[in-house]
Write an enzyme that holds these catalytic residues in place. Structure first.
Site, PDB file in Angstrom:
ATOM      1  N   ASP A  76       1.387   6.262   5.768  1.00  0.00           N
ATOM      2  CA  ASP A  76       0.455   5.439   5.181  1.00  0.00           C
ATOM      3  C   ASP A  76       1.094   4.784   3.915  1.00  0.00           C
ATOM      4  O   ASP A  76       0.200   3.976   3.249  1.00  0.00           O
ATOM      5  CB  ASP A  76      -0.963   6.015   5.101  1.00  0.00           C
ATOM      6  CG  ASP A  76      -1.845   5.191   5.206  1.00  0.00           C
ATOM      7  OD1 ASP A  76      -2.002   4.064   5.722  1.00  0.00           O
ATOM      8  OD2 ASP A  76      -3.354   5.605   4.566  1.00  0.00           O
ATOM      9  N   LYS A 100       0.873  -1.171  -0.091  1.00  0.00           N
ATOM     10  CA  LYS A 100       0.159  -0.088   0.043  1.00  0.00           C
ATOM     11  C   LYS A 100       0.793   1.104   0.090  1.00  0.00           C
ATOM     12  O   LYS A 100       1.797   1.421   0.909  1.00  0.00           O
ATOM     13  CB  LYS A 100      -1.032  -0.010   1.186  1.00  0.00           C
ATOM     14  CG  LYS A 100      -1.704   1.093   1.496  1.00  0.00           C
ATOM     15  CD  LYS A 100      -2.553   1.145   2.789  1.00  0.00           C
ATOM     16  CE  LYS A 100      -3.299   2.500   2.980  1.00  0.00           C
ATOM     17  NZ  LYS A 100      -3.814   2.412   4.292  1.00  0.00           N
ATOM     18  N   ASP A 132     -12.371   6.648   3.820  1.00  0.00           N
ATOM     19  CA  ASP A 132     -11.139   6.433   4.766  1.00  0.00           C
ATOM     20  C   ASP A 132     -10.819   4.666   4.737  1.00  0.00           C
ATOM     21  O   ASP A 132      -9.541   4.402   5.273  1.00  0.00           O
ATOM     22  CB  ASP A 132     -11.433   6.692   5.990  1.00  0.00           C
ATOM     23  CG  ASP A 132     -10.243   6.965   6.786  1.00  0.00           C
ATOM     24  OD1 ASP A 132      -9.135   7.214   6.183  1.00  0.00           O
ATOM     25  OD2 ASP A 132     -10.276   6.944   8.445  1.00  0.00           O
ATOM     26  N   ASP A 139      -2.953  10.306   3.770  1.00  0.00           N
ATOM     27  CA  ASP A 139      -4.410  10.004   3.947  1.00  0.00           C
ATOM     28  C   ASP A 139      -5.172  10.940   5.056  1.00  0.00           C
ATOM     29  O   ASP A 139      -5.004  10.910   6.132  1.00  0.00           O
ATOM     30  CB  ASP A 139      -4.534   8.478   4.536  1.00  0.00           C
ATOM     31  CG  ASP A 139      -5.765   8.005   4.685  1.00  0.00           C
ATOM     32  OD1 ASP A 139      -6.745   8.719   3.987  1.00  0.00           O
ATOM     33  OD2 ASP A 139      -6.094   7.103   5.334  1.00  0.00           O
ATOM     34  N   ARG A 177      -7.561  -0.720   0.841  1.00  0.00           N
ATOM     35  CA  ARG A 177      -7.950  -1.884   0.494  1.00  0.00           C
ATOM     36  C   ARG A 177      -8.472  -1.633  -1.192  1.00  0.00           C
ATOM     37  O   ARG A 177      -8.551  -2.436  -1.938  1.00  0.00           O
ATOM     38  CB  ARG A 177      -9.333  -2.637   1.309  1.00  0.00           C
ATOM     39  CG  ARG A 177     -10.560  -1.736   1.207  1.00  0.00           C
ATOM     40  CD  ARG A 177     -11.128  -2.076   2.632  1.00  0.00           C
ATOM     41  NE  ARG A 177     -10.580  -1.871   3.720  1.00  0.00           N
ATOM     42  CZ  ARG A 177     -11.105  -1.950   4.934  1.00  0.00           C
ATOM     43  NH1 ARG A 177     -12.244  -2.548   5.062  1.00  0.00           N
ATOM     44  NH2 ARG A 177     -10.431  -1.574   6.124  1.00  0.00           N
ATOM     45  N   LYS A 182     -10.802  12.207   8.618  1.00  0.00           N
ATOM     46  CA  LYS A 182     -10.400  11.751   9.723  1.00  0.00           C
ATOM     47  C   LYS A 182     -10.425  12.997  10.661  1.00  0.00           C
ATOM     48  O   LYS A 182     -10.192  14.151  10.269  1.00  0.00           O
ATOM     49  CB  LYS A 182      -8.786  11.276   9.561  1.00  0.00           C
ATOM     50  CG  LYS A 182      -8.596  10.005   8.785  1.00  0.00           C
ATOM     51  CD  LYS A 182      -7.042   9.884   8.646  1.00  0.00           C
ATOM     52  CE  LYS A 182      -6.782   8.610   7.971  1.00  0.00           C
ATOM     53  NZ  LYS A 182      -7.235   7.480   8.691  1.00  0.00           N
ATOM     54  N   GLU A 194      -9.517   3.559   2.074  1.00  0.00           N
ATOM     55  CA  GLU A 194      -9.006   3.602   0.934  1.00  0.00           C
ATOM     56  C   GLU A 194      -8.152   2.548   0.464  1.00  0.00           C
ATOM     57  O   GLU A 194      -7.742   2.155  -0.775  1.00  0.00           O
ATOM     58  CB  GLU A 194      -8.642   4.832   0.495  1.00  0.00           C
ATOM     59  CG  GLU A 194      -7.228   5.592   1.046  1.00  0.00           C
ATOM     60  CD  GLU A 194      -7.062   5.054   2.471  1.00  0.00           C
ATOM     61  OE1 GLU A 194      -5.794   4.914   3.081  1.00  0.00           O
ATOM     62  OE2 GLU A 194      -7.773   5.249   3.442  1.00  0.00           O
TER      63      GLU A 194
END
Length: 498
Positions: free
Chosen positions: A285, A262, A344, A267, A348, A274, A346
């Protein structure tokens, strides 16, 4: 003043292997054990018996015990020809293992605040853990300061005193540790410097240096080829997404391993924004992609006889006027549709595209890692990764993680999620309506994109990849590089298998 560009680089100790301590050594780093009646010093080629005895008496005088990770510096005996002796505790001799040694070496390296030449005999108890501990523990992230601070000092240089027969193990451990440093540097770099385009350019340059093939898809190519997950996440940012593919193709390879990581360079949560507190940690992230890039670079340097392809989706998740909305339906690479209930979740979405693309190559194994869910930390804490996937391979990856000191635990994919992942308006949906089992739900989502017959493992490192507490052992604050050493060890094992 010049403008900073590219990753912010940390500093780490220089290591060399010699049969004897160099004449310019200023300090000696030796082992100490905690015995039943106090500190014990094993024999070392660095000190003659009289000098060792004098050092022993000095350590007793200052209260040293030899407990694990205890670091004690004393003036050197006159005949030692160095300025000081540094004793690092290894605990009970009967309990000594590679991880204890690695942590002790890291603690010692981290404690040496001034630049000096240090000779060490810790390699007597294990070359690889000593090398890894010294490099990783001595790592200093210097940041981007206008004036040099304490972290801007260069780390000490170490000479590991051992026989020439240790050369191969020494070099392999050095490559592994220095690859972890690459991952740490990437994770620690602010997102205004590390964004999909600049990240892709850096990976391309690093990959070409070690003989990897590189393919980069920009936003137009991603759109044209149907990478709906990556484009859905990246569309809210002024900095468009990228997909980087790095390939290692040795001639005698018998196995093919796909790596996926990833790469969300920042993010915000997108439209599902968030909370502001702690959002700054979201520079981390992309830790999964950093670990996988570092792993394939290490594999090339180690010349492993296994084919490896790293597929790294890079995107910035921002709430721009073109951002994906909760309730939107997207089409992933390969055709599976997904209802995006929470923007959020995201990671996956981009991983699904990358896993589907990696599966097209029909690898024997697929290893994927991500800072994916807060649920991982709820379940296993901040230092233990959750591993899901094919049962046998999942269990082996978790075991390898524990063997190398990157704690990991095998977790099941839950039967009830097979039903709850279904959507009324698409094939699947990206979050569950319930709070329970969030880490496993994400694994179930990703399972839909793994090709048939591929042994696979998903490693959730939301906590372990970024240390928000104090430094310990060979683990610094901020980026840790986890699970780079786990993946490298797995690649070595696969390369050696028949």
């Amino acid at each position: 003043m010049s403008q900073h560009t590219g990753p912010a680089r940390g500093a780490f100790p220089e290591l060399k292997l010699e049969k004897k301590a160099p004449k310019n050594a200023q300090a000696l780093l030796i082992a100490a054990f905690k015995g039943e009646e106090g500190i014990e010093l094993p024999g070392t080629s660095l000190l003659k018996s009289a000098a060792l005895r004098e050092a022993y008496e000095s350590l007793i005088a200052v209260g040293a015990t030899g407990k694990a990770n205890e670091v004690t510096r004393i003036p050197a005996p006159k005949k030692a020809e160095v300025d000081s002796i540094i004793a690092v505790g290894l605990g009970d001799a009967e309990d000594l293992d590679a991880e204890t040694l690695r942590r002790a070496a890291g603690s010692a390296a981290r404690s040496i605040s001034k630049v000096e030449e240090v000779a060490t005999s810790l390699g007597d108890f294990g070359i690889a853990p000593t090398v890894e501990g010294l490099i990783l523990g001595g790592y200093k992230f210097q940041g981007l300061r206008s004036k040099p601070g304490k972290d801007s000092e260069q780390p000490a240089a170490f000479t590991v005193v051992a026989e020439k027969s240790a050369r191969e193990e020494f070099e392999a451990a050095k490559i592994t540790a220095e690859s972890v440093v690459i991952a740490r540097d990437l994770v620690n770099t602010p997102s205004n410097l590390l964004y999909p385009e600049s990240y892709a350019d850096f990976l391309s340059a690093q990959a070409k240096e070690v003989g990897l093939e590189v393919e980069i898809l920009d936003e137009k190519a991603l759109q044209k080829q149907g990478f709906g997950g990556i484009t859905a996440v990246g569309r809210g940012s002024a900095r468009p997404p990228r997909l980087v593919r790095l390939s290692w193709n040795p001639k005698k390879a018998k196995k093919h391993v796909a790596l996926v990581g990833k790469g969300i360079t920042f993010d915000t949560g997108g439209i599902s924004l968030k909370p502001g507190s702690g959002m700054w940690d979201m520079i981390s992230d992309m830790g999964g992609s950093a670990a996988m890039a570092a792993s394939i670079i290490a594999a090339a340097k180690l010349n492993l006889p296994v084919k490896i392809t790293a597929t790294l989706p890079l995107a910035e998740n921002m709430p721009g006027d073109n951002a994906t909305r909760p309730g939107d339906v997207i089409t992933h690479y390969g055709g599976i549709t997904s209802e995006v209930l929470n923007t959020d979740a995201e990671g996956r979405l981009v991983l699904a595209d990358a896993i589907a693309r990696a599966s097209e190559d029909k690898p024997d194994f697929l290893i994927e890692t991500a800072t994916l869910t807060g649920a991982q930390m709820v379940a296993l804490g901040g230092r233990t990764a959750g591993v899901m996937g094919s049962e046998d391979f999942r269990d082996r990856m978790a075991s390898i993680g524990r063997e190398v000191g990157e704690n990991a635990w095998a977790m099941p994919l839950l039967e009830e999620h097979d039903e709850s992942v279904k959507s009324a308006s698409a094939d699947i949906r990206n979050i569950n309506a319930k709070r329970e089992g969030g880490m496993e739900y994400a694994g179930t989502y990703l399972k839909h994109f793994v090709g048939e017959g591929i042994e696979w493992a998903h490693i959730d490192v939301a906590g372990p990849s970024f240390n928000t507490t104090g430094a310990y052992g060979y683990t610094p604050k901020m980026g840790t590089g986890v699970p780079t050493r786990t993946v490298i060890a797995a690649l070595c094992e696969i390369a050696e298998s028949k």
